[in-house]
Design a protein around this motif. Structure first.
Motif, PDB file in Angstrom:
ATOM      1  N   LEU A 246       0.826  -1.212   0.000  1.00  0.00           N
ATOM      2  CA  LEU A 246       0.000   0.000   0.000  1.00  0.00           C
ATOM      3  C   LEU A 246       0.859   1.261   0.000  1.00  0.00           C
ATOM      4  O   LEU A 246       1.826   1.372   0.748  1.00  0.00           O
ATOM      5  CB  LEU A 246      -0.909   0.006   1.229  1.00  0.00           C
ATOM      6  N   VAL A 247       0.466   2.207  -0.862  1.00  0.00           N
ATOM      7  CA  VAL A 247       1.068   3.539  -0.903  1.00  0.00           C
ATOM      8  C   VAL A 247      -0.008   4.538  -0.514  1.00  0.00           C
ATOM      9  O   VAL A 247      -1.043   4.618  -1.181  1.00  0.00           O
ATOM     10  CB  VAL A 247       1.581   3.873  -2.320  1.00  0.00           C
ATOM     11  N   CYS A 248       0.192   5.281   0.561  1.00  0.00           N
ATOM     12  CA  CYS A 248      -0.817   6.261   0.946  1.00  0.00           C
ATOM     13  C   CYS A 248      -0.235   7.218   1.983  1.00  0.00           C
ATOM     14  O   CYS A 248       0.812   6.946   2.587  1.00  0.00           O
ATOM     15  CB  CYS A 248      -2.069   5.585   1.482  1.00  0.00           C
ATOM     16  N   PRO A 249      -0.909   8.355   2.206  1.00  0.00           N
ATOM     17  CA  PRO A 249      -0.407   9.342   3.163  1.00  0.00           C
ATOM     18  C   PRO A 249      -0.965   9.129   4.565  1.00  0.00           C
ATOM     19  O   PRO A 249      -2.024   8.532   4.756  1.00  0.00           O
ATOM     20  CB  PRO A 249      -0.920  10.660   2.574  1.00  0.00           C
ATOM     21  N   THR A 250      -0.240   9.620   5.536  1.00  0.00           N
ATOM     22  CA  THR A 250      -0.688   9.612   6.922  1.00  0.00           C
ATOM     23  C   THR A 250      -1.608  10.811   7.174  1.00  0.00           C
ATOM     24  O   THR A 250      -1.845  11.644   6.291  1.00  0.00           O
ATOM     25  CB  THR A 250       0.521   9.703   7.865  1.00  0.00           C
ATOM     26  N   ALA A 271      -4.502  -7.041  10.882  1.00  0.00           N
ATOM     27  CA  ALA A 271      -4.844  -6.898  12.296  1.00  0.00           C
ATOM     28  C   ALA A 271      -4.590  -5.475  12.774  1.00  0.00           C
ATOM     29  O   ALA A 271      -5.406  -4.900  13.519  1.00  0.00           O
ATOM     30  CB  ALA A 271      -4.030  -7.901  13.118  1.00  0.00           C
ATOM     31  N   GLU A 272      -3.477  -4.888  12.343  1.00  0.00           N
ATOM     32  CA  GLU A 272      -3.152  -3.518  12.755  1.00  0.00           C
ATOM     33  C   GLU A 272      -4.195  -2.524  12.244  1.00  0.00           C
ATOM     34  O   GLU A 272      -4.520  -1.542  12.929  1.00  0.00           O
ATOM     35  CB  GLU A 272      -1.766  -3.137  12.243  1.00  0.00           C
ATOM     36  N   MET A 303      -8.414   0.753   3.419  1.00  0.00           N
ATOM     37  CA  MET A 303      -7.045   0.722   3.935  1.00  0.00           C
ATOM     38  C   MET A 303      -6.465   2.138   3.979  1.00  0.00           C
ATOM     39  O   MET A 303      -5.826   2.529   4.973  1.00  0.00           O
ATOM     40  CB  MET A 303      -6.172  -0.188   3.068  1.00  0.00           C
ATOM     41  N   ILE A 304      -6.683   2.891   2.917  1.00  0.00           N
ATOM     42  CA  ILE A 304      -6.184   4.270   2.869  1.00  0.00           C
ATOM     43  C   ILE A 304      -6.756   5.082   4.021  1.00  0.00           C
ATOM     44  O   ILE A 304      -6.043   5.842   4.700  1.00  0.00           O
ATOM     45  CB  ILE A 304      -6.542   4.911   1.512  1.00  0.00           C
ATOM     46  N   GLU A 305      -8.061   4.932   4.270  1.00  0.00           N
ATOM     47  CA  GLU A 305      -8.710   5.691   5.339  1.00  0.00           C
ATOM     48  C   GLU A 305      -8.113   5.345   6.695  1.00  0.00           C
ATOM     49  O   GLU A 305      -7.867   6.225   7.522  1.00  0.00           O
ATOM     50  CB  GLU A 305     -10.209   5.400   5.325  1.00  0.00           C
ATOM     51  N   ARG A 306      -7.838   4.084   6.928  1.00  0.00           N
ATOM     52  CA  ARG A 306      -7.337   3.679   8.246  1.00  0.00           C
ATOM     53  C   ARG A 306      -5.876   4.072   8.439  1.00  0.00           C
ATOM     54  O   ARG A 306      -5.485   4.416   9.556  1.00  0.00           O
ATOM     55  CB  ARG A 306      -7.554   2.179   8.439  1.00  0.00           C
ATOM     56  N   GLY A 308      -4.695   6.745   7.046  1.00  0.00           N
ATOM     57  CA  GLY A 308      -4.805   8.193   7.179  1.00  0.00           C
ATOM     58  C   GLY A 308      -5.374   8.669   8.484  1.00  0.00           C
ATOM     59  O   GLY A 308      -5.397   9.879   8.754  1.00  0.00           O
ATOM     60  N   ALA A 309      -5.815   7.756   9.330  1.00  0.00           N
ATOM     61  CA  ALA A 309      -6.332   8.150  10.645  1.00  0.00           C
ATOM     62  C   ALA A 309      -5.217   8.390  11.655  1.00  0.00           C
ATOM     63  O   ALA A 309      -5.467   8.901  12.749  1.00  0.00           O
ATOM     64  CB  ALA A 309      -7.281   7.071  11.167  1.00  0.00           C
ATOM     65  N   ARG A 310      -3.986   8.019  11.309  1.00  0.00           N
ATOM     66  CA  ARG A 310      -2.856   8.188  12.243  1.00  0.00           C
ATOM     67  C   ARG A 310      -1.797   9.081  11.619  1.00  0.00           C
ATOM     68  O   ARG A 310      -1.608   9.111  10.397  1.00  0.00           O
ATOM     69  CB  ARG A 310      -2.223   6.840  12.576  1.00  0.00           C
ATOM     70  N   THR A 311      -1.062   9.755  12.456  1.00  0.00           N
ATOM     71  CA  THR A 311       0.047  10.595  12.009  1.00  0.00           C
ATOM     72  C   THR A 311       1.265   9.727  11.720  1.00  0.00           C
ATOM     73  O   THR A 311       1.325   8.548  12.086  1.00  0.00           O
ATOM     74  CB  THR A 311       0.421  11.622  13.072  1.00  0.00           C
ATOM     75  N   LEU A 312       2.256  10.347  11.090  1.00  0.00           N
ATOM     76  CA  LEU A 312       3.511   9.632  10.844  1.00  0.00           C
ATOM     77  C   LEU A 312       4.128   9.154  12.147  1.00  0.00           C
ATOM     78  O   LEU A 312       4.579   8.009  12.244  1.00  0.00           O
ATOM     79  CB  LEU A 312       4.496  10.546  10.097  1.00  0.00           C
TER      80      LEU A 312
END
Length: 818
Positions: A246-250, A271-272, A303-306, A308-312
């Motif tokens: 997966l490639v996506c932003p935080t 699981a994470e 997956m992208i949404e989850r 993106g719910a956390r910071t780097l």
């Protein structure tokens, strides 16, 4: 600087290399040799090598010496020949026609200097229908189909220009491996020889598994649904690996590349993300092979949404706490040298240049005992070491002995014991198998995970297993471990590819195996190294592509936050294309580093020096390959970037539309302009246009030049232009719109020698990539892959085990296979 032939502190000390290279692959090959302690004498014209026009020249030319000679002057040619009498190796990147013009053909060199190992690196090889084509990297990438495979980079339909020089790196280290193998053979035969390699097979060596995927599709039409691109033309996922990679932003807009490829890692990943309960719903049946683009996109967006719910910072904390999570920040090449693991291993160094001041760059590719292999020295000034040509300082090498000329493979008699999985490490040993080494691969009873990476049985691992003997042993059990120790007693070198301290825990680390065979040479390789903050993490090509800066170089992305979901999707596709297209990526780059390191360790052993804790890493090797982009100093010129449509760099190095597709034109040098203008004179008068009168004017009017050439190239087919311009010595080829792994198997490329026949227990007779080097005297091997444990019984019998004992071990599930 040491005198010719004097000692240095590296394992190649005493080796004298005359470097006639003028292009990147030669420079990278001899930079590696200099980093290993060889005395590399760079021969350049009085006004300096073209390599000095590279912004990264202070690192590419580091540790070498410079002498100036005009090879068009008879007196200087004599001086070169005197220099070659004292040399062990000569490296050159001349086109065959150029070598013929100045009398430095392979045949002439072998006759005049029978002790010399001559390495030639060309674009297309010295034989075959393309031998006289210009050797520009982009021409090779276009003609072989790689620009088609990287089409996800472009915001338009069609092939895309590739910035990073994958083919050059492959050819550079193929030359290194050929040179070191020929030197090892010379110790027995007393004879040098010519080693040839080229950019086409150098590029072909980058791919880990797609060659056999393409073969299966071609052999069994309709049996499998081909997915030759990870995303469709609407930026929707097609390949199931997209979810693992997966490639996506935080949440704070920092782009991450995850790498959760194995079953264990994908389980931890789901699981994470708290997606296991969701996965149980009937609509996701068959995951990750979801049947429709709509379902794949829906899952992708979850997956992208989850993520993106956390910071780097939150993701970094999660990865520190869970060793089965692995994600890398997309970094620029320069920022990559600040990677926590790079800092820990001291793989970023600063060298003081006499004129430029501090030059930051990667350290040596190989580290020993936790340190760079040698102390890196600055690049020379032009002609700084002309005094080294004093005849009094040169010593003739011994002449060739009389007798039968041997033609056996250069690594005949060398035995390699391999522990590892997947591609980047093990393919390094495969490269030695093609050179004649016996490679015994110790596999778990279920086999290397690489074997199952493609749905068709064994297609995933067929390339990495070529030429090896598979012995299936469970060495977690005492009786299995004893078998491994018996194998180690009979081998010359061990390749160990486990991450972190896994080998030490399994008691197959360097100390344990040298306890049973003190003479072993040993190379350890993994994604990140044996210790440090990332040593425990799994590494895959896309994650290392992100961490090293490779993905941003190819994608031209800036790593900034997306503005909306559509922007996120399109940029994810582009970043994936930057670092994860199978044809050319970090796996192949790193594998070459392993192959070269194995041969350096063997060479050192033969010369009475044991390298202890010799380590390469996937990240460190790709950073080494990134020297053209990550070398930095105060006055470094800015990086040149391709246009935003990914056609190319400028009007004279770019794609143009032909009447039936695309051609790539490569005539960027001022000396190439007259031939191009003459060749196109029936269609456009470039000579009469004042905007194009010289290189400076052409650069200032680059857009107008593109506009002038565009309608011309649209008037004929791509092959018509290729033949017409190539016949007039202008760099021009068709842009092939098919996957390179299939292209190289077709008849024209097979007949040109880029592929050869092999016989496999799975694929029977088939075509495989040719060995990367062609020797003037020594033969190479081109064997096929093997099944799990195919050679278990035969190898155990060599250890003295009876049939009954082998059967007993099999019944206890200590060994497997045949």
């Amino acid at each position: 600087m040491p005198e010719v032939g004097s000692a240095s502190d590296g394992p190649l000390a005493g080796l004298v290399v005359v470097d006639l290279s003028t292009t990147l692959p030669g420079a990278q090959a001899t930079q590696f040799l200099a980093d290993c302690g060889a005395d590399v004498i760079m021969v350049e014209p009085p006004d300096g090598s073209p390599l000095r026009e590279h912004a990264s020249w202070p690192a590419l030319l580091r540790g070498k010496r410079s002498v100036t000679l005009d090879l068009h002057d008879d007196v200087d040619l004599v001086r070169l020949r005197i220099l070659l009498r004292s040399a062990d190796v000569m490296v050159n990147t001349m086109r065959p026609t150029t070598a013929e013009r100045i009398g430095l053909t392979n045949g002439a060199l072998s006759t005049a200097y029978p002790q010399l190992v001559v390495a030639t690196i060309t674009g297309w090889g010295s034989t075959g229908p393309f031998r006289d084509y210009k050797g520009w990297e982009a021409l090779v990438m276009a003609k072989t189909g790689v620009m088609h495979e990287k089409r996800g980079l472009a915001p338009r339909p069609g092939p895309a220009f590739i910035t990073f020089a994958y083919a050059s790196w492959g050819a550079a280290h193929a030359a290194v491996q050929g040179v070191l193998a020929a030197l090892l053979e010379r110790e027995t035969s007393g004879r040098g020889q010519v080693v040839e390699t080229n950019l086409v097979t150098g590029m072909g060596s980058m791919d880990p598994y797609n060659w056999f995927y393409e073969m299966v599709l071609e052999r069994y039409p309709g049996a499998f649904e081909p997915m030759d691109a990870a995303y469709d033309d609407q930026s929707r996922p097609q390949a199931y690996l997209i979810f693992a990679l997966l490639v996506c932003p935080t949440k704070d807009g920092r782009w991450l590349q995850f790498a959760q490829v194995s079953p264990k890692l994908i389980g931890a990943w789901l699981a994470e993300l708290d997606l296991l309960e969701e996965l149980a719903k009937p609509k996701w049946q068959g995951f990750p092979m979801l049947p429709t683009a709509e379902l794949r996109t829906e899952w992708w967006d979850m997956m992208i949404e989850r993520v993106g719910a956390r910071t780097l910072a939150e993701w970094q904390q999660a990865m520190e706490e869970n060793p089965d999570l692995s994600g890398e920040l997309f970094r620029t090449p320069e920022d990559s040298l600040d990677h926590p693991q790079t800092s820990h291993e001291r793989r970023a160094i600063t060298v003081i240049d006499p004129d430029l001041g501090p030059v930051r760059q990667p350290s040596t590719l190989i580290h020993v005992d936790g340190n760079p292999l040698t102390e890196v020295r600055p690049a020379p000034r032009i002609g700084e070491h002309n005094s080294a040509l004093s005849v009094a300082e040169l010593v003739d090498r011994p002449t060739t002995p009389d007798g039968v000329v041997p033609d056996y493979p250069p690594l005949k008699g060398v035995s390699v014991l391999e522990f590892g999985s997947m591609f980047a490490g093990p393919y390094g040993a495969t490269l030695l198998a093609d050179l004649g080494a016996r490679v015994i691969k110790v596999e778990p009873l279920a086999g290397d995970n690489m074997r199952n990476l493609v749905a068709f049985p064994e297609a995933g691992g067929a390339k990495v297993l070529q030429g090896k003997e598979s012995v299936a042993i469970d060495f977690t059990k005492p009786e299995g471990l004893e078998l491994v120790y018996e194998l180690a007693k009979r081998c010359d070198i061990v390749l160990q590819c486990f991450r972190g301290k896994a080998a030490e825990r399994s008691r197959i680390d360097e100390a344990s195996l040298r306890a049973v065979n003190p003479d072993l040479a040993f190379v350890t390789t993994s994604g990140y190294g044996v210790d440090g903050p990332f040593a425990h993490r799994a590494a895959y090509a896309p994650s290392v592509g992100a961490a090293s800066g490779l993905a941003l170089v190819d994608s031209h992305d800036t790593g900034e936050a997306p503005v909306d979901l559509d922007d996120l999707h399109s940029r994810a596709v582009r970043l994936h294309a930057g670092g994860a297209v199978p044809a050319v990526q970090s796996d192949g780059i790193a594998a070459h580093g392993v192959g070269s390191a194995l041969l350096v360790a063997l060479y050192a052993k033969r010369h009475g020096r044991t390298l202890t804790n010799a380590v390469t890493t996937m990240l460190g090797t790709v950073q080494q390959a990134m020297i053209p982009y990550n070398t930095s100093y105060a006055t470094r010129p800015p990086h040149m970037a391709a246009d935003d449509q990914f056609f190319g760099m400028n009007a004279l190095y770019r794609m143009y539309r032909a009447s039936d597709g695309y051609i790539f034109l490569a005539a960027p040098l001022p000396r190439e302009w007259p031939a191009l203008a003459k060749a196109l004179s029936p269609y456009v008068d470039l000579h009469a246009d004042e905007r194009f009168v010289d290189a400076q004017s052409r650069a200032a009017h680059d857009g107008e030049l593109t506009a002038a050439l565009t309608p011309v190239f649209a008037t004929k087919t791509k092959l018509e232009w290729e033949h017409e311009l190539s016949d007039q010595d202008v760099g021009c080829v068709e842009v092939v719109e098919a996957n390179s792994e299939l292209v190289l198997q077709t008849d024209p490329y097979f007949e040109a020698g880029y592929a050869v026949e092999a016989v496999s227990p799975i694929f029977e007779q088939h075509r495989r990539l040719a060995p990367l080097c062609r020797f003037s005297r020594s033969r190479t091997r081109a064997d096929a892959g093997c099944t799990v444990g195919q050679h278990t019984d035969a190898v155990l019998r060599e250890l003295g085990l009876s049939g009954d004992r082998i059967a007993e071990l099999r019944s206890k599930q200590i060994v497997g296979g045949n």
